[in-house]
Write an enzyme that holds these catalytic residues in place. Structure first.
Site, PDB file in Angstrom:
ATOM      1  N   LYS A 144      -8.080  -4.843  -3.760  1.00  0.00           N
ATOM      2  CA  LYS A 144      -8.079  -5.190  -2.338  1.00  0.00           C
ATOM      3  C   LYS A 144      -8.506  -6.638  -2.131  1.00  0.00           C
ATOM      4  O   LYS A 144      -8.204  -7.220  -1.101  1.00  0.00           O
ATOM      5  CB  LYS A 144      -8.902  -4.175  -1.548  1.00  0.00           C
ATOM      6  CG  LYS A 144     -10.331  -4.495  -1.344  1.00  0.00           C
ATOM      7  CD  LYS A 144     -10.942  -3.524  -0.361  1.00  0.00           C
ATOM      8  CE  LYS A 144     -12.420  -3.824  -0.303  1.00  0.00           C
ATOM      9  NZ  LYS A 144     -13.275  -2.783   0.076  1.00  0.00           N
ATOM     10  N   ARG A 145      -9.180  -7.222  -3.085  1.00  0.00           N
ATOM     11  CA  ARG A 145      -9.574  -8.624  -2.958  1.00  0.00           C
ATOM     12  C   ARG A 145      -8.372  -9.545  -3.146  1.00  0.00           C
ATOM     13  O   ARG A 145      -8.197 -10.522  -2.445  1.00  0.00           O
ATOM     14  CB  ARG A 145     -10.635  -8.987  -4.003  1.00  0.00           C
ATOM     15  CG  ARG A 145     -12.059  -8.725  -3.564  1.00  0.00           C
ATOM     16  CD  ARG A 145     -13.042  -9.009  -4.678  1.00  0.00           C
ATOM     17  NE  ARG A 145     -12.803  -8.185  -5.858  1.00  0.00           N
ATOM     18  CZ  ARG A 145     -12.294  -8.622  -6.995  1.00  0.00           C
ATOM     19  NH1 ARG A 145     -11.971  -9.888  -7.144  1.00  0.00           N
ATOM     20  NH2 ARG A 145     -12.094  -7.790  -8.013  1.00  0.00           N
TER      21      ARG A 145
END
Ligand code: GLU
Length: 473
Positions: free
Chosen positions: A245-246
């Protein structure tokens, strides 16, 4: 929302997300695999929200999961759907199962702290817990953890995707079932729930494979036959790194907000690790559901290719009827734009856009008083020395068409092309300046229908305004 329990012979799949506040595309793929199988085999799809972590216990997050599932066609109203159940509601059952294992001598208490376990591991040079309390016969007590007594020998996991996977129990430590405060650990809770929900197939992400030998031992220790395991391949990005998700766009909700349509997303997700028979991967859900088999799932990492998803999405948009497309794109347009005008160009747009979010920027020039001119596009279009005289000729010729009442797309087009010929310029190049003057951009739908719609006065005004722009320095 729970439905009556079906007869035991029908397969029971489950999807067991831990709420995180967004719905990961990998989770969506796992859910769809389970859903396709449950539907095809006449079984059940059990939704269990694994919310034992306090921070995850938020009603809006559960609603987010239900909304995301509904969007991809997994609806609680379908008789295949069962739940949602909440793991946190079953805590007493998890503890009771652990206590049964203790009573049977299959688990034991240990009073070492985490730090002490680490110190011992460091001193001996062997990682993990060394079985220190195995034969100490400790009673339960505050601060004491309950550990599972891992039996000697190999653990053979039969995985529908990966085949036979062998684990040596020498590498499996006596893992914790209950923490020092008596609360159950995830591995235990997950197994006890699967067991009490009579799950027959555990289809989940590959990252859980290392947990599987421990869980299989627990199933057996609890006197049950383990489920059919299936671990589906990890999703990776262009650099072949696990989607994160980063780094990557992973939220299903985000793709939806960016104009991806549900049927395209569903089809695309299903192909991450699996392919339908035949020479196209674009197939309707009914066929996917009928053909999908765990045995055909690939076990190498699957590349989540955003470009390919966009291509799928474009294909799906083009499969709509024009009316369907108009209805579906409506929410992506500002409310004040005239829908009758839009309806006249929608088909031109439908054949070109990858997503619903691309519709508005392609037609905005029809609704704005004066679209903003993209400087770089204008400079580029005006660069050839013939560009300005050509556009002046176009203005003149279009002005005459207007006077004669011949303002229609066909005539506008042939007029432009004729002027292009006198300058020995191909039509695509010849219309570059005109396009930027009218639309503000260098790319867009075919030009002449929109110019007809825009009307002579406004079109001629825009061409004049563009020609009055200061020459680029
Ligand atoms: N709650 C776990 C997760 O979201 C799933 C565990 C499982 O499917 O067994 O990763």
């Amino acid at each position: 929302m729970s439905n009556a329990v079906p007869p035991p012979e029908s397969p029971r799949f489950r999807f067991a997300p831990s709420p995180t506040g967004f719905f990961h595309v990998g989770g969506a793929r796992t859910a769809l695999y389970n859903w396709a199988l449950a539907r095809h085999l006449g079984g059940r799809f059990v939704l269990r929200v694994e919310d034992t972590d306090e921070a995850r216990n938020r009603p809006e997050w559960t609603q987010g999961i239900l909304d995301a599932l509904a969007w991809i066609g997994i609806s609680p109203d379908d008789p295949t759907f069962e739940g949602p159940y909440f793991q946190s509601a079953n805590a007493a059952e998890h503890v009771a199962a652990a206590e049964r294992l203790y009573e049977a001598g299959l688990a034991y208490y240990c009073d070492l702290t985490g730090e002490q376990v680490q110190e011992r591991a460091k001193a001996s040079g062997t990682p993990g817990y060394d079985g220190y309390s195995r034969d100490r016969g400790l009673e339960p007590g505050p601060g004491r953890v309950l550990r599972f007594r891992v039996p000697d020998g190999a653990v053979i996991v039969n995985d529908a995707v990966r085949g036979r996977v062998e684990f040596d129990s020498a590498n499996i430590e006596d893992f914790v079932l209950l923490r020092g405060n008596g609360t159950p650990m995830f591995l235990l809770a997950n197994v006890v729930d699967d067991l009490s929900m009579r799950i027959t197939h555990v289809v989940r992400a590959e990252e859980h494979l290392p947990n599987t030998p421990k869980q299989q031992l627990l199933w057996e220790a609890l006197g049950a036959r383990p489920p059919q395991w299936a671990h589906v391949p990890v999703l990776v990005n262009e650099q072949r790194k696990k989607l994160s998700k980063r780094r990557d766009k992973v939220a299903l909700e985000q793709y939806r907000a960016d104009g991806i349509v549900a049927d395209a997303m569903v089809n695309y997700l299903m192909t991450l690790g699996w392919a339908p028979a035949g020479d196209t991967e674009i197939v309707p859900w009914e066929r996917i559901q009928a053909e999908f088999r765990l045995e055909d799932v690939n076990h190498s990492p699957a590349f989540f290719d955003v470009k390919k998803l966009l291509a799928f999405n474009g294909e799906y948009l083009r499969m709509r009827s024009v009316d369907e497309f108009i209805a579906e794109s409506d929410a992506w347009l500002p409310p004040e734009w005239d829908r009758a005008t839009y309806a006249q160009v929608a088909e031109l747009v439908q054949t070109r856009v990858p997503t619903l979010a691309d519709v508005a920027p392609m037609v905005d020039f029809l609704f704005l008083d004066q679209p903003e001119i993209d400087e770089a596009a204008w400079t580029k279009a005006m660069k050839p020395e013939w560009a300005r005289p050509l556009l002046i000729d176009v203005l003149d010729a279009f002005g005459q068409l207007a006077e004669r009442g011949e303002w229609n797309a066909g005539v506008l087009k042939t007029t432009l092309e004729g002027i292009g010929t006198t300058y020995e310029v191909k039509p695509g190049k010849a219309q570059a300046g005109l396009r930027v003057a009218i639309t503000g951009r260098s790319v867009g739908p075919p030009l002449y229908e929109p110019i007809e719609l825009l009307g002579a006065d406004e079109s001629l005004r825009r061409i004049r305004a563009a020609l009055e722009r200061p020459e680029p320095s």
